[in-house]
Design an enzyme around this catalytic site. Structure first.
Site, PDB file in Angstrom:
ATOM      1  N   GLY A 120     -68.472  27.136   8.581  1.00 31.92           N
ATOM      2  CA  GLY A 120     -68.197  26.576   9.902  1.00 31.92           C
ATOM      3  C   GLY A 120     -69.002  25.315  10.152  1.00 31.92           C
ATOM      4  CG  ASN A 129     -73.585  30.692  22.161  1.00 28.85           C
ATOM      5  OD1 ASN A 129     -74.798  30.836  22.104  1.00 28.85           O
ATOM      6  ND2 ASN A 129     -73.024  29.667  22.768  1.00 28.85           N
ATOM      7  CB  ALA A 132     -75.489  19.624  17.281  1.00 33.23           C
ATOM      8  CE  LYS A 192     -78.005  30.907  22.593  1.00 28.08           C
ATOM      9  NZ  LYS A 192     -77.905  30.253  21.287  1.00 28.08           N
ATOM     10  CG  ASN A 251     -75.165  32.230  26.326  1.00 28.08           C
ATOM     11  OD1 ASN A 251     -75.582  31.131  26.686  1.00 28.08           O
ATOM     12  ND2 ASN A 251     -75.193  32.602  25.067  1.00 28.08           N
ATOM     13  CB  SER A 309     -70.413  26.463  24.384  1.00 29.77           C
ATOM     14  OG  SER A 309     -70.781  27.768  24.782  1.00 29.77           O
ATOM     15  CD  GLU A 331     -68.676  31.290  21.076  1.00 26.72           C
ATOM     16  OE1 GLU A 331     -69.015  31.648  19.938  1.00 26.72           O
ATOM     17  OE2 GLU A 331     -69.345  30.512  21.778  1.00 26.72           O
TER      18      GLU A 331
END
Length: 297
Positions: free
Chosen positions: A7, A94, A120, A175, A179, A245, A257
């Protein structure tokens, strides 16, 4: 080491470039039909990586999975037959739940889980910009993985700071809670992370955090709702100008996601009979947005 990046998106390309610079033999496995993938990082010189090369894959000591969570199972399963049983698998994406789905297929490999706060951005098919300095934690998923703490040193040498965390589930759940609080709300309300600092979202965010930490505690990961809420607001302020994201996925009509973030909390709540009405409502809102695209096509 012989390393394959599964990926080579923005984060995958960042790791590929840094690991190559550190002297490792790096190949990538991506969707491009080309035999090589070219990556330029922050205006540096272009590096050509072998792409979808079975010979490189068979020689891999380490496979780093940097796909979207919902892509992992479909992409990784066909590759497993080519890997040596000693090849280490590091999942760096994630959300949570992908590894459980693959458990029987991968348990004979040393398996590591990781979480990274690096930013990034892909500027073009070859150009990537490192937009935010962060840190990476990795730790074991299975017994074989627990003997691979040296991988943290390997990665740290290439791309500081990387630390081994034997309690990686705590880091992953922390995390995940962050999220759950930020991603769906920024996607639904079409706002930057900083927009969630408004008092209108206060009660909703507090409920999301309380419900998610209760699920974490139920599976043996001790998190305190008050401390997690404080952390969420620190992230909201520190990343105020960023788009999450999930915001980017929903804005660009790409599959999000959600199943591996809020959906994972919902699945744990069902397993243990915990009420998570706020997370459940956000989950359904995102799923409704996604299904509306198909209805309009």
């Amino acid at each position: 080491m012989n390393i394959t990046i599964l990926g080579p998106g923005a984060i995958g390309s960042l790791y590929a470039y840094k690991l190559h610079q550190a002297g490792h033999r790096v190949s990538v496995w991506g969707r491009s039909p080309q035999d090589t993938v070219v990556i330029e990082l922050d205006g540096g010189s272009a590096i050509h990586f072998p792409n979808c090369d079975v010979t490189s894959l068979k020689a891999s000591d380490l496979v780093i999975v940097t796909l979207k969570a919902w892509q992992v199972e479909l992409a990784l399963k066909p590759l497993l037959k080519h890997l040596n049983s000693d090849a280490i698998l590091l999942f760096l994406h994630n959300g949570m739940g992908t590894v459980e789905h693959l458990a029987t297929a991968i348990n004979h490999h040393p398996v590591l889980l990781g979480t990274s706060t690096h930013g990034a951005l892909r500027l073009s098919s070859s150009q990537v910009r490192h937009t935010g300095l962060g840190q990476t934690f990795i730790g074991p998923w299975n017994d074989k993985g627990s003997r691979c703490s040296f991988i943290a040193d390997v990665l740290d040498h290439a791309f500081k700071p990387v630390a081994w965390n034997s309690e990686i589930q705590t880091a992953l759940w922390s995390k995940l809670v962050i999220n759950c609080a930020i991603n769906p709300l920024t996607a639904i309300n079409n706002c930057q992370n900083g927009g969630l600092a408004h008092k209108d979202y206060q009660q909703q965010i507090a409920m999301v955090v309380r419900e998610a930490t209760e699920c974490a505690n139920q599976v043996g990961v001790v998190l305190k709702a008050e401390e997690m809420l404080d952390t969420v607001y620190k992230v909201i302020h520190a990343t105020a100008q960023n788009y999450s994201s999930m915001h980017q996925d929903i804005y660009n009509k790409r599959q999000s996601e959600i199943d591996y973030i809020t959906g994972y909390v919902v699945s744990i709540s069902k397993r243990y009979g915990i009420a998570v009405p706020t997370n459940l409502a956000l989950y359904h809102q995102i799923k409704q947005i996604e299904s509306s695209w198909n209805q309009h096509d």
